[in-house]
Design an enzyme around this catalytic site. Structure first.
Site, PDB file in Angstrom:
ATOM      1  N   HIS A  11       4.037  -0.703   5.448  1.00 38.79           N
ATOM      2  CA  HIS A  11       5.308  -0.240   6.538  1.00 38.79           C
ATOM      3  C   HIS A  11       5.948  -1.409   7.288  1.00 38.79           C
ATOM      4  O   HIS A  11       6.062  -1.517   8.571  1.00 38.79           O
ATOM      5  CB  HIS A  11       3.975   0.667   7.721  1.00 38.79           C
ATOM      6  CG  HIS A  11       5.128   1.539   8.367  1.00 38.79           C
ATOM      7  ND1 HIS A  11       4.583   2.433   8.638  1.00 38.79           N
ATOM      8  CD2 HIS A  11       6.913   1.524   8.502  1.00 38.79           C
ATOM      9  CE1 HIS A  11       5.555   3.880   9.054  1.00 38.79           C
ATOM     10  NE2 HIS A  11       7.044   2.370   9.221  1.00 38.79           N
TER      11      HIS A  11
ATOM     12  N   GLU B   1      -2.409   5.756   7.184  1.00 36.11           N
ATOM     13  CA  GLU B   1      -2.375   3.907   7.686  1.00 36.11           C
ATOM     14  C   GLU B   1      -3.330   3.408   8.154  1.00 36.11           C
ATOM     15  O   GLU B   1      -3.800   4.440   9.679  1.00 36.11           O
ATOM     16  CB  GLU B   1      -0.706   3.584   7.662  1.00 36.11           C
ATOM     17  CG  GLU B   1       0.622   3.774   6.954  1.00 36.11           C
ATOM     18  CD  GLU B   1       1.311   3.410   7.216  1.00 36.11           C
ATOM     19  OE1 GLU B   1       1.904   3.237   8.757  1.00 36.11           O
ATOM     20  OE2 GLU B   1       3.156   4.021   6.995  1.00 36.11           O
TER      21      GLU B   1
END
Length: 412
Positions: A295, A272
């Site tokens: 997220h 990420e």
């Protein structure tokens, strides 16, 4: 909240560092309790940056991006506790934290409702193929069509991982008229009319919507892989708001392209971006009926405020009372306050004879122990001692010299 007068160490000298834009509620909580050295940074720090910053820090607050390595912990000579303002603690080297006598707290339940609500919302959006229709409308195409759109009522929801979030999703799903099956490696009591699937294959093959709520472990890595994805009921929807490593995204893409999977919602990824605005890439980009989010499963105002409150209270209880309930490193215990005494915390390597040595040394100098409690785990022991006020400074000196001592702290 703790009593502002109940500490010996001046609160204005305790340095608190919050990273990753932790909720202002946590900052306010500490300031209201008399802690003035509270610094908040909006981003995560690298290992090198942390090593420089953490030398004089007593309390560190992080979320999921900051990695607390053994090197960071070795540099953190004054660090008493780490508050993980999130569900997980896998970003912290717990073994190294235990070795250094650093307590680690988190908030495993505070964003449960936020994630559960979003999972239900995503299920509705995907089973109605809203992403496709939304994209078409933005492109100026009128796509009024019932084909491939269904109600959730009467459909089967398969929950992989029936913990705090999974069980909450179960309750919400039943209220919408869904049938619920779940699979968990541990025996769990079903809520409502949910049924316990005996195997992962059984749940995958019978579910119209599959949602994952498992931790990231060696057993759960790629739990949805080439073989298990083939077991999923044709046209089913897959939702992963758990951990980035639990789904093989390349295999999921193949199943989506081939039409074996009817849609997907993914919030967590193996890699990420470090911060907002950074480039993000995923094998699932540009696919129909796929929702990708950054997220944010637990990212609501309510959840962040609850997390800030929950972790703050745990940190206060440790700082000012020595209570370690909820700690992942130091054994969990609490000793009621004793009037007319000073409280000392002693963390040591878990080897035979330490408690005996503590009592022997204190008795040599006629230091009266008013209250005492010991608890151990595989690595360390944690002793809370209430001793006679007149001799507490001598007791501190003696306790620091006990063999196998890791940390000693006069609480009040």
């Amino acid at each position: 909240m703790a009593n502002a007068e109940k500490t010996s160490y001046p609160k204005e000298k305790i340095r608190i560092l919050f990273l990753e834009n932790i909720s202002d509620q946590a900052v306010k909580n500490f300031q209201q309790q008399g802690y003035t050295q509270v610094e908040k940074i909006s981003k995560a720090l690298t290992e090198e940056e942390l090593i420089r910053e953490i030398k004089d820090v007593h309390i560190l607050g992080i979320r999921s991006k900051t990695q607390i390595t053994a090197k960071v912990l070795e540099a953190a000579k004054k660090l008493q506790a780490i508050g993980c303002f999130c569900i997980g603690v896998n970003q912290v080297n717990l073994k190294a934290a235990t070795k250094n006598g650093v307590t680690v707290f988190n908030a495993p339940y505070s964003n449960t409702r936020s994630v559960a609500e979003l999972v239900i919302g995503l299920s509705i959006m995907l089973i109605r193929r809203i992403p496709d229709k939304n994209k078409a409308a933005h492109e100026g195409v009128w796509m009024k069509d019932a084909k491939g759109s269904f109600e959730l009522r009467g459909k089967t929801l398969g929950i992989i991982g029936y913990g705090n979030i999974g069980s909450q999703v179960s309750v919400l799903a039943e209220s919408l008229g869904m049938k619920v099956m779940f699979y968990d490696v541990e025996t769990k009591l079903p809520l409502g009319n949910a049924t316990d699937g005996k195997t992962l294959k059984e749940v995958l093959s019978k579910s119209d919507v599959i949602t994952l709520h498992v931790p990231e472990t060696s057993q759960t890595k790629n739990i949805l892989n080439r073989n298990t994805i083939k077991q999923i009921k044709k046209g089913a929807i897959v939702i992963n708001y758990a951990r980035g490593e639990v789904v093989d995204l390349d295999e999921l893409r193949k199943a989506l392209v081939e039409g074996r999977i009817g849609g997907a919602a993914i919030d967590v990824f193996p890699v990420e971006p470090e911060k907002n605005g950074d480039r993000f890439q995923s094998p699932l980009q540009d696919l129909p009926n796929v929702i990708l989010t950054p997220h944010i499963g637990g990212s609501t105002e309510e959840a962040q405020a609850n997390i800030g409150e929950d972790v703050s209270i745990k940190l206060f209880n440790y700082l000012e009372k020595g209570i370690t309930f909820g700690s992942h490193t130091v054994p969990a215990l609490a000793l009621p306050p004793q009037e007319g005494s000073h409280r000392i915390l002693h963390i040591h390597n878990n080897v035979p004879g330490v408690l005996s040595a503590i009592n022997t040394e204190l008795s040599k100098y006629h230091i009266n122990i008013v209250g005492q409690y010991l608890k151990t785990n595989d690595e360390i022991g944690y002793v809370v001692l209430d001793v006679d006020k007149r001799l507490s400074s001598k007791a501190i000196t003696l306790l620091k010299e006990i063999t196998h001592t890791i940390k000693v702290r006069l609480l009040y």
